[in-house]
Design a protein around this motif. Structure first.
Motif, PDB file in Angstrom:
ATOM      1  N   THR A   1       0.837  -1.201   0.000  1.00 47.62           N
ATOM      2  CA  THR A   1       0.000   0.000   0.000  1.00 47.62           C
ATOM      3  C   THR A   1       0.872   1.252   0.000  1.00 47.62           C
ATOM      4  N   ARG A   2       0.313   2.309  -0.537  1.00 47.10           N
ATOM      5  CA  ARG A   2       0.973   3.619  -0.676  1.00 47.10           C
ATOM      6  C   ARG A   2       1.945   3.635  -1.859  1.00 47.10           C
ATOM      7  N   GLY A   3       2.100   2.507  -2.545  1.00 43.80           N
ATOM      8  CA  GLY A   3       2.973   2.476  -3.709  1.00 43.80           C
ATOM      9  C   GLY A   3       2.246   2.933  -4.960  1.00 43.80           C
ATOM     10  N   SER A   4       2.911   2.794  -6.108  1.00 45.23           N
ATOM     11  CA  SER A   4       2.314   3.176  -7.392  1.00 45.23           C
ATOM     12  C   SER A   4       2.594   2.079  -8.405  1.00 45.23           C
ATOM     13  N   VAL A   5       1.741   1.989  -9.432  1.00 47.67           N
ATOM     14  CA  VAL A   5       1.867   0.942 -10.438  1.00 47.67           C
ATOM     15  C   VAL A   5       1.324   1.457 -11.767  1.00 47.67           C
ATOM     16  N   CYS A   6       1.905   0.972 -12.887  1.00 49.48           N
ATOM     17  CA  CYS A   6       1.456   1.332 -14.224  1.00 49.48           C
ATOM     18  C   CYS A   6       1.346   0.082 -15.082  1.00 49.48           C
ATOM     19  N   PHE A   7       0.257  -0.034 -15.836  1.00 45.87           N
ATOM     20  CA  PHE A   7       0.047  -1.123 -16.793  1.00 45.87           C
ATOM     21  C   PHE A   7      -0.013  -0.532 -18.203  1.00 45.87           C
ATOM     22  N   TYR A   8       0.525  -1.294 -19.165  1.00 45.46           N
ATOM     23  CA  TYR A   8       0.587  -0.820 -20.538  1.00 45.46           C
ATOM     24  C   TYR A   8      -0.190  -1.766 -21.444  1.00 45.46           C
ATOM     25  N   CYS A   9      -0.963  -1.177 -22.326  1.00 44.02           N
ATOM     26  CA  CYS A   9      -1.737  -1.923 -23.315  1.00 44.02           C
ATOM     27  C   CYS A   9      -1.099  -1.664 -24.680  1.00 44.02           C
ATOM     28  N   LEU A  10      -0.583  -2.719 -25.340  1.00 42.84           N
ATOM     29  CA  LEU A  10       0.158  -2.602 -26.596  1.00 42.84           C
ATOM     30  C   LEU A  10      -0.627  -3.249 -27.723  1.00 42.84           C
ATOM     31  N   SER A  11      -0.726  -2.533 -28.829  1.00 43.69           N
ATOM     32  CA  SER A  11      -1.441  -3.023 -30.005  1.00 43.69           C
ATOM     33  C   SER A  11      -0.429  -3.477 -31.054  1.00 43.69           C
ATOM     34  N   SER A  12      -0.762  -4.555 -31.779  1.00 41.66           N
ATOM     35  CA  SER A  12       0.114  -5.034 -32.847  1.00 41.66           C
ATOM     36  C   SER A  12       0.162  -4.058 -34.016  1.00 41.66           C
ATOM     37  N   LYS A  13      -0.840  -3.222 -34.174  1.00 48.58           N
ATOM     38  CA  LYS A  13      -0.881  -2.208 -35.218  1.00 48.58           C
ATOM     39  C   LYS A  13      -0.532  -0.854 -34.621  1.00 48.58           C
ATOM     40  N   GLN A  14       0.741  -0.700 -34.299  1.00 53.75           N
ATOM     41  CA  GLN A  14       1.168   0.513 -33.627  1.00 53.75           C
ATOM     42  C   GLN A  14       1.143   1.742 -34.548  1.00 53.75           C
ATOM     43  N   HIS A  15       1.086   1.509 -35.863  1.00 52.06           N
ATOM     44  CA  HIS A  15       1.057   2.636 -36.798  1.00 52.06           C
ATOM     45  C   HIS A  15      -0.350   3.174 -36.987  1.00 52.06           C
TER      46      HIS A  15
ATOM     47  N   LYS B   1     -12.168   4.301 -14.863  1.00 49.79           N
ATOM     48  CA  LYS B   1     -12.177   5.680 -15.349  1.00 49.79           C
ATOM     49  C   LYS B   1     -11.047   6.475 -14.699  1.00 49.79           C
ATOM     50  N   ALA B   2     -10.557   7.461 -15.426  1.00 52.90           N
ATOM     51  CA  ALA B   2      -9.517   8.330 -14.884  1.00 52.90           C
ATOM     52  C   ALA B   2     -10.115   9.275 -13.856  1.00 52.90           C
ATOM     53  N   GLY B   3      -9.313   9.580 -12.845  1.00 44.13           N
ATOM     54  CA  GLY B   3      -9.778  10.496 -11.807  1.00 44.13           C
ATOM     55  C   GLY B   3      -9.210  10.119 -10.459  1.00 44.13           C
ATOM     56  N   GLY B   4      -8.879  11.123  -9.658  1.00 41.00           N
ATOM     57  CA  GLY B   4      -8.342  10.860  -8.327  1.00 41.00           C
ATOM     58  C   GLY B   4      -6.958  10.223  -8.406  1.00 41.00           C
ATOM     59  N   ARG B   5      -6.847   9.043  -7.868  1.00 41.83           N
ATOM     60  CA  ARG B   5      -5.556   8.346  -7.855  1.00 41.83           C
ATOM     61  C   ARG B   5      -5.269   7.614  -9.169  1.00 41.83           C
ATOM     62  N   ILE B   6      -6.251   7.556 -10.074  1.00 34.40           N
ATOM     63  CA  ILE B   6      -6.111   6.800 -11.318  1.00 34.40           C
ATOM     64  C   ILE B   6      -5.889   7.762 -12.482  1.00 34.40           C
ATOM     65  N   ASP B   7      -4.854   7.449 -13.272  1.00 32.55           N
ATOM     66  CA  ASP B   7      -4.528   8.284 -14.437  1.00 32.55           C
ATOM     67  C   ASP B   7      -4.413   7.366 -15.652  1.00 32.55           C
ATOM     68  N   ILE B   8      -5.104   7.717 -16.736  1.00 32.83           N
ATOM     69  CA  ILE B   8      -5.050   6.944 -17.978  1.00 32.83           C
ATOM     70  C   ILE B   8      -4.416   7.829 -19.049  1.00 32.83           C
ATOM     71  N   ARG B   9      -3.286   7.371 -19.594  1.00 34.22           N
ATOM     72  CA  ARG B   9      -2.514   8.170 -20.547  1.00 34.22           C
ATOM     73  C   ARG B   9      -2.443   7.457 -21.894  1.00 34.22           C
ATOM     74  N   ALA B  10      -1.938   8.185 -22.869  1.00 32.16           N
ATOM     75  CA  ALA B  10      -1.747   7.620 -24.207  1.00 32.16           C
ATOM     76  C   ALA B  10      -0.406   6.897 -24.263  1.00 32.16           C
ATOM     77  N   LYS B  11      -0.389   5.814 -25.046  1.00 31.84           N
ATOM     78  CA  LYS B  11       0.839   5.051 -25.266  1.00 31.84           C
ATOM     79  C   LYS B  11       1.026   4.922 -26.773  1.00 31.84           C
ATOM     80  N   ALA B  12       2.067   5.606 -27.275  1.00 31.49           N
ATOM     81  CA  ALA B  12       2.289   5.680 -28.724  1.00 31.49           C
ATOM     82  C   ALA B  12       1.044   6.293 -29.375  1.00 31.49           C
ATOM     83  N   LEU B  13       0.437   5.581 -30.334  1.00 31.07           N
ATOM     84  CA  LEU B  13      -0.768   6.084 -30.995  1.00 31.07           C
ATOM     85  C   LEU B  13      -2.036   5.544 -30.368  1.00 31.07           C
ATOM     86  N   THR B  14      -1.889   4.819 -29.282  1.00 29.24           N
ATOM     87  CA  THR B  14      -3.056   4.234 -28.615  1.00 29.24           C
ATOM     88  C   THR B  14      -3.479   5.141 -27.471  1.00 29.24           C
TER      89      THR B  14
END
Length: 208
Positions: free
Chosen positions: A33-47, A71-84
């Motif tokens: 608890t009190r830590g941070s974590v990030c997950f990445y979603c990668l698409s095979s069609k990155q272009h 949903k994004a908000g508060g402690r949760i942040d959803i960002r863009a990864k490449a073109l996704t």
């Protein structure tokens, strides 16, 4: 005919190769608890531009489309990864309630899922206290067990002694002279005998 079949196979292989595939990194994350974590979603069609959505379920065997959308908000942040768009999910100040499995979906294609496990931090003092309590409980159980065994042994010994006492019969005392009535004729036995011998022959003794 063979040419047509060959073109059909080539077309199918190209279609399979161009099918969208979604991967997630990392597949497992364990934090306190009190830590941070990030997950990445990668698409095979990155272009190609795409949009990712995140869903959370409790276990891997649950259907991701029936999970709760994150949903994004508060402690949760959803960002863009490449073109996704929304390809990165970050959670700050992680709570125990955040644990679960997160699935990302890109154009109706689901990723394999990423599991998050959250543990409470354990201080050294708390750990020592729990260890001492555990040792104390073990000693207490041992003492109670010894007391129970001693009580059972004492009870068995008492029952054994009572059984021996019940089987023992006191022997009867028989007197050789019991029931023999000696008449003294109003005087001592030896005094009467001396008087008897002093009488002339033929006289009757006073006890006859």
């Amino acid at each position: 005919m063979r040419c047509l079949l060959g073109f059909a196979l080539i077309h199918m292989s190209v279609a399979l190769n161009t099918a969208l595939r979604v991967s997630q990194k990392p597949r497992f994350y364990g934090v306190t608890t009190r830590g941070s974590v990030c997950f990445y979603c990668l698409s095979s069609k990155q272009h190609l531009e795409a949009r990712a959505r995140w869903y959370k379920v409790g276990e891997y065997h649950e259907e991701p489309d029936k999970g709760e959308e994150v949903k994004a908000g508060g402690r949760i942040d959803i960002r863009a990864k490449a073109l996704t768009e929304g390809g990165c999910l970050c959670i700050q100040d992680v709570h125990v309630e955040d644990r679960g499995v997160f699935f990302c979906r890109v154009n109706n294609t689901w990723g394999p899922g990423s599991e998050l496990q959250v543990a409470r931090p354990l201080s050294r003092i708390h750990a020592l206290h729990k260890t001492e309590m555990k040792d104390g409980l073990i000693v207490l159980h041992a003492l109670l067990l010894a007391v129970c065994i001693a009580a059972m042994l004492l009870r068995q010994r008492k029952l054994k002694l009572e059984k021996q006492d019940s089987e023992y019969e006191e022997p009867e005392t028989h007197h050789v002279y019991e029931g023999l009535a000696v008449e003294t004729c109003g005087g001592g036995l030896y005094e009467e005998l001396s008087v008897y011998y002093a009488q002339p022959e033929g006289a009757e003794a006073p006890w006859e």
